[in-house]
Design an enzyme around this catalytic site. Sequence first.
Site, PDB file in Angstrom:
ATOM      1  N   THR A 127       0.838  -1.202   0.026  1.00  0.00           N
ATOM      2  CA  THR A 127       0.162   0.047   0.093  1.00  0.00           C
ATOM      3  C   THR A 127       0.844   1.319  -0.023  1.00  0.00           C
ATOM      4  O   THR A 127       0.384   2.178  -0.772  1.00  0.00           O
ATOM      5  CB  THR A 127      -0.964   0.082   1.237  1.00  0.00           C
ATOM      6  OG1 THR A 127      -1.618  -1.160   1.172  1.00  0.00           O
ATOM      7  CG2 THR A 127      -1.714   1.334   1.249  1.00  0.00           C
TER       8      THR A 127
ATOM      9  N   ASP B 198       1.955  -8.268  10.341  1.00  0.00           N
ATOM     10  CA  ASP B 198       3.221  -9.284  10.367  1.00  0.00           C
ATOM     11  C   ASP B 198       4.548  -8.331  10.997  1.00  0.00           C
ATOM     12  O   ASP B 198       5.538  -8.907  11.116  1.00  0.00           O
ATOM     13  CB  ASP B 198       3.714  -9.607   9.183  1.00  0.00           C
ATOM     14  CG  ASP B 198       2.750 -10.651   8.447  1.00  0.00           C
ATOM     15  OD1 ASP B 198       1.889 -11.205   9.048  1.00  0.00           O
ATOM     16  OD2 ASP B 198       2.855 -10.865   7.208  1.00  0.00           O
TER      17      ASP B 198
ATOM     18  N   ARG C 195       4.248 -13.896   6.930  1.00  0.00           N
ATOM     19  CA  ARG C 195       4.962 -14.473   5.662  1.00  0.00           C
ATOM     20  C   ARG C 195       6.333 -14.394   5.275  1.00  0.00           C
ATOM     21  O   ARG C 195       6.811 -15.550   4.994  1.00  0.00           O
ATOM     22  CB  ARG C 195       4.371 -13.273   4.435  1.00  0.00           C
ATOM     23  CG  ARG C 195       3.133 -13.387   3.614  1.00  0.00           C
ATOM     24  CD  ARG C 195       3.195 -12.684   2.453  1.00  0.00           C
ATOM     25  NE  ARG C 195       1.746 -12.634   1.815  1.00  0.00           N
ATOM     26  CZ  ARG C 195       1.059 -11.580   1.839  1.00  0.00           C
ATOM     27  NH1 ARG C 195       1.629 -10.367   2.112  1.00  0.00           N
ATOM     28  NH2 ARG C 195      -0.270 -11.660   1.634  1.00  0.00           N
TER      29      ARG C 195
HETATM   30  N1  LIG Z   1       4.542  -1.815  -5.950  1.00  0.00           N
HETATM   31  C1  LIG Z   1       3.329  -1.485  -6.144  1.00  0.00           C
HETATM   32  N2  LIG Z   1       3.116  -0.249  -6.637  1.00  0.00           N
HETATM   33  C2  LIG Z   1       1.734   0.091  -6.458  1.00  0.00           C
HETATM   34  N3  LIG Z   1       0.746  -0.264  -5.879  1.00  0.00           N
HETATM   35  C3  LIG Z   1       0.975  -1.552  -4.855  1.00  0.00           C
HETATM   36  C4  LIG Z   1       2.496  -2.125  -5.207  1.00  0.00           C
HETATM   37  N4  LIG Z   1       2.413  -3.272  -4.430  1.00  0.00           N
HETATM   38  C5  LIG Z   1       0.925  -3.164  -4.008  1.00  0.00           C
HETATM   39  N5  LIG Z   1       0.258  -2.077  -4.340  1.00  0.00           N
HETATM   40  C6  LIG Z   1      -1.177  -2.009  -4.024  1.00  0.00           C
HETATM   41  O1  LIG Z   1      -1.315  -2.030  -2.690  1.00  0.00           O
HETATM   42  C7  LIG Z   1      -2.600  -2.480  -2.298  1.00  0.00           C
HETATM   43  C8  LIG Z   1      -2.218  -3.475  -1.079  1.00  0.00           C
HETATM   44  O2  LIG Z   1      -0.864  -4.325  -1.291  1.00  0.00           O
HETATM   45  P1  LIG Z   1      -0.822  -5.642  -0.519  1.00  0.00           P
HETATM   46  O3  LIG Z   1       0.569  -6.052  -1.051  1.00  0.00           O
HETATM   47  O4  LIG Z   1      -2.023  -6.627  -0.784  1.00  0.00           O
HETATM   48  O5  LIG Z   1      -1.038  -5.259   0.963  1.00  0.00           O
HETATM   49  P2  LIG Z   1      -0.080  -4.569   2.082  1.00  0.00           P
HETATM   50  O6  LIG Z   1      -0.288  -2.979   1.515  1.00  0.00           O
HETATM   51  O7  LIG Z   1      -0.683  -4.983   3.451  1.00  0.00           O
HETATM   52  O8  LIG Z   1       1.348  -5.058   1.921  1.00  0.00           O
HETATM   53  C9  LIG Z   1      -3.012  -3.296  -3.458  1.00  0.00           C
HETATM   54  O9  LIG Z   1      -3.974  -2.623  -3.608  1.00  0.00           O
HETATM   55  C10 LIG Z   1      -2.051  -3.359  -4.450  1.00  0.00           C
HETATM   56  O10 LIG Z   1      -2.557  -3.347  -5.563  1.00  0.00           O
HETATM   57  O1  LIG Z   2      -5.849 -14.071   2.723  1.00  0.00           O
HETATM   58  P1  LIG Z   2      -5.274 -12.755   2.702  1.00  0.00           P
HETATM   59  O2  LIG Z   2      -6.273 -11.561   2.752  1.00  0.00           O
HETATM   60  O3  LIG Z   2      -4.313 -12.762   1.426  1.00  0.00           O
HETATM   61  O4  LIG Z   2      -4.098 -12.645   3.816  1.00  0.00           O
HETATM   62  C1  LIG Z   2      -3.086 -13.361   3.871  1.00  0.00           C
HETATM   63  C2  LIG Z   2      -1.911 -12.530   4.484  1.00  0.00           C
HETATM   64  O5  LIG Z   2      -2.185 -11.401   5.152  1.00  0.00           O
HETATM   65  C3  LIG Z   2      -0.986 -10.989   6.067  1.00  0.00           C
HETATM   66  O6  LIG Z   2      -1.920 -11.355   7.270  1.00  0.00           O
HETATM   67  C4  LIG Z   2      -0.683  -9.630   5.846  1.00  0.00           C
HETATM   68  O7  LIG Z   2      -0.467  -9.328   4.740  1.00  0.00           O
HETATM   69  P2  LIG Z   2      -0.400  -7.809   4.224  1.00  0.00           P
HETATM   70  O8  LIG Z   2       0.326  -7.062   5.248  1.00  0.00           O
HETATM   71  O9  LIG Z   2       0.254  -7.772   2.912  1.00  0.00           O
HETATM   72  O10 LIG Z   2      -1.868  -7.239   4.407  1.00  0.00           O
HETATM   73  C5  LIG Z   2      -0.053 -12.461   6.022  1.00  0.00           C
HETATM   74  O11 LIG Z   2       0.399 -12.631   7.171  1.00  0.00           O
HETATM   75  C6  LIG Z   2      -0.943 -13.322   5.095  1.00  0.00           C
HETATM   76  O12 LIG Z   2      -0.311 -14.008   4.339  1.00  0.00           O
HETATM   77 MG   LIG Z   3       2.152  -6.731   2.662  1.00  0.00          MG
END
Ligand SMILES: Nc1ncnc2c1ncn2[C@@H]1O[C@H](COP(=O)(O)OP(=O)(O)O)[C@@H](O)[C@H]1O
Ligand SMILES: O=P(O)(O)OC[C@H]1O[C@](O)(COP(=O)(O)O)[C@@H](O)[C@@H]1O
Ligand SMILES: [Mg+2]
EC number: 2.7.1.11
Length: 492
Positions: free
Chosen positions: A192, A220, A265
């Site tokens: 995000t 996490d 993760r």
């Molecule tokens: N490198 C990136 N550039 C732009 N948007 C991203 C990128 N990585 C993830 N996002 C966007 O951020 C949002 C959340 O990412 P996600 O990896 O699912 O969860 P978190 O923010 O908890 O790590 C999603 O809508 C995704 O499309």
């Molecule tokens: O089933 P989902 O919604 O993809 O979530 C699983 C993942 O979300 C988490 O709780 C947190 O991940 P993010 O920080 O990307 O939201 C991880 O530990 C886990 O692998």
């Molecule tokens: Mg993440």
Amino acid sequence: MDNNISCQMKVETGEAGYVLEDVPHLTDYIPDLPTYPNPLRSNPAYSVVKQYFVDADDTVPQKVVVHKDGPRGIHFRRAGPRQRVYFAPDEVHAAIVTCGGLCPGLNTVIREIVCALYHMYGVTRVLGIDGGYRGFYSKNTITLTPKFVNDIHKRGGTIIGTSRGGHDKPKIVDSIQDRGINQVYIIGGDGTQKGAAVIYQEVRRRGLKAVVAGIPKTIDNDIPVIDKSFGFDTAVEEAQRAINAAHVEAESAENGIGVVKLMGRYSGFIAMYATLASRDVDLCLIPESPFYLEGEGGLLEYVEKRLKDDGHMVIVVAEGAGQELLAAENSKTTTAQDASGNKLLQDVGLWLSDKIKAHFAKIPSMPITLKYIDPTYMIRAVPSNASDNVYCTLLAQSCVHGVMAGYTGFTSGLVNGRQTYIPFNRITEKQNNVVITDRMWARLLSSTNQPSFLGPKDVCEFKKHEPDICEFKKQEPATQSVDGDKSKANDI
Ligand SMILES: Nc1ncnc2c1ncn2[C@@H]1O[C@H](COP(=O)(O)OP(=O)(O)O)[C@@H](O)[C@H]1O
Ligand SMILES: O=P(O)(O)OC[C@H]1O[C@](O)(COP(=O)(O)O)[C@@H](O)[C@@H]1O
Ligand SMILES: [Mg+2]
């Protein structure tokens, strides 16, 4: 108007190796913006507080453990209200979005952003973007008022919804521009915040008077720089219930084994802290610490020993642990990803349970009873506990103060117990991991008595890969933390 985007950090240096990694400000690309006295100056609750306003020069050091002759090091801008603000209350049109997986405390952060905007700054237009980034362009918005959000901190989840994937920069920024949104509060994890950085750059390229600010969310605890993430304490607390259940089950059976899978993760903080808190855990497996099953010093040998000595055992395994072992056995599922591009992990808890069962099936003199508990989503879905609620409140208020003061392109975060504004790239450039050469992991090993799974050969390998750490260890007494960032949550 300077619309050239510089992705470079604003860095200021000072005496004795002082470095300020500053955050951007609206005036960096829109000169001559009007300012207004901060409405808090006439707020009866705050006007009596001496030094309520943060001095413009206040900064917070990233490292508090320093050497007499060492450089002062990296600092971040201290969060808090400024004497003057860059938005008149009736000019503000704020939007809040939550993205990624759930985390206890999301609703508290939403509530406190809304309440800070309304009650501290007299803002009355706050929107919730429905269902994560894609909500900017594909869904209706939700009007957020103090009345609407009054009770939401008592509920888990996020009342405005969340999602993975769907980050479409032009569409999102078009939506911000078309709706006249000038404050964007983005709550989410590493993915995000990467998305927020891209939005900030595009907003700036278009020369919009719109601030983009992030609030780090990660169950996490894998975001670097900050002390810890909101919801983490709640998750550790909630994990105790599962570990207790596993312990009760294990203790009540002959050769009983309770296996609990927790989230994490790539970072095993929840598993490590839940294990340390519980004291009933005999083995904790995290992604950062490789292990092996068979042979001398292996996991199965240890399980056997524990059962012979104690008659039961509890295993806590983080979801990302041992993935390389699973991948080696099952190559076809290793490329699967979620909508955000995160690799989908295989169920290590189930795999481990099967391996243990198969091993003891070959030893008729040791029949076991194994119970596998996967409480992962239950832990993530609970409301935040009392201390996380306070933490969420401070994070949200700090973020609002920074936004009203015209700062942009930043994430609010707690650094050494102080609220700060951290440039996006510092948050997104690397991951916070458990450092298995730090004292916290040593504490864990000594509390569970589990093998480290590192032989002399592994230590040599480790030296090859992280020579700095080994060099450092040679020179410094064991009381020194290894890495400024990583040591935050580890080396206390
Ligand atoms: N490198 C990136 N550039 C732009 N948007 C991203 C990128 N990585 C993830 N996002 C966007 O951020 C949002 C959340 O990412 P996600 O990896 O699912 O969860 P978190 O923010 O908890 O790590 C999603 O809508 C995704 O499309
Ligand atoms: O089933 P989902 O919604 O993809 O979530 C699983 C993942 O979300 C988490 O709780 C947190 O991940 P993010 O920080 O990307 O939201 C991880 O530990 C886990 O692998
Ligand atoms: Mg993440």
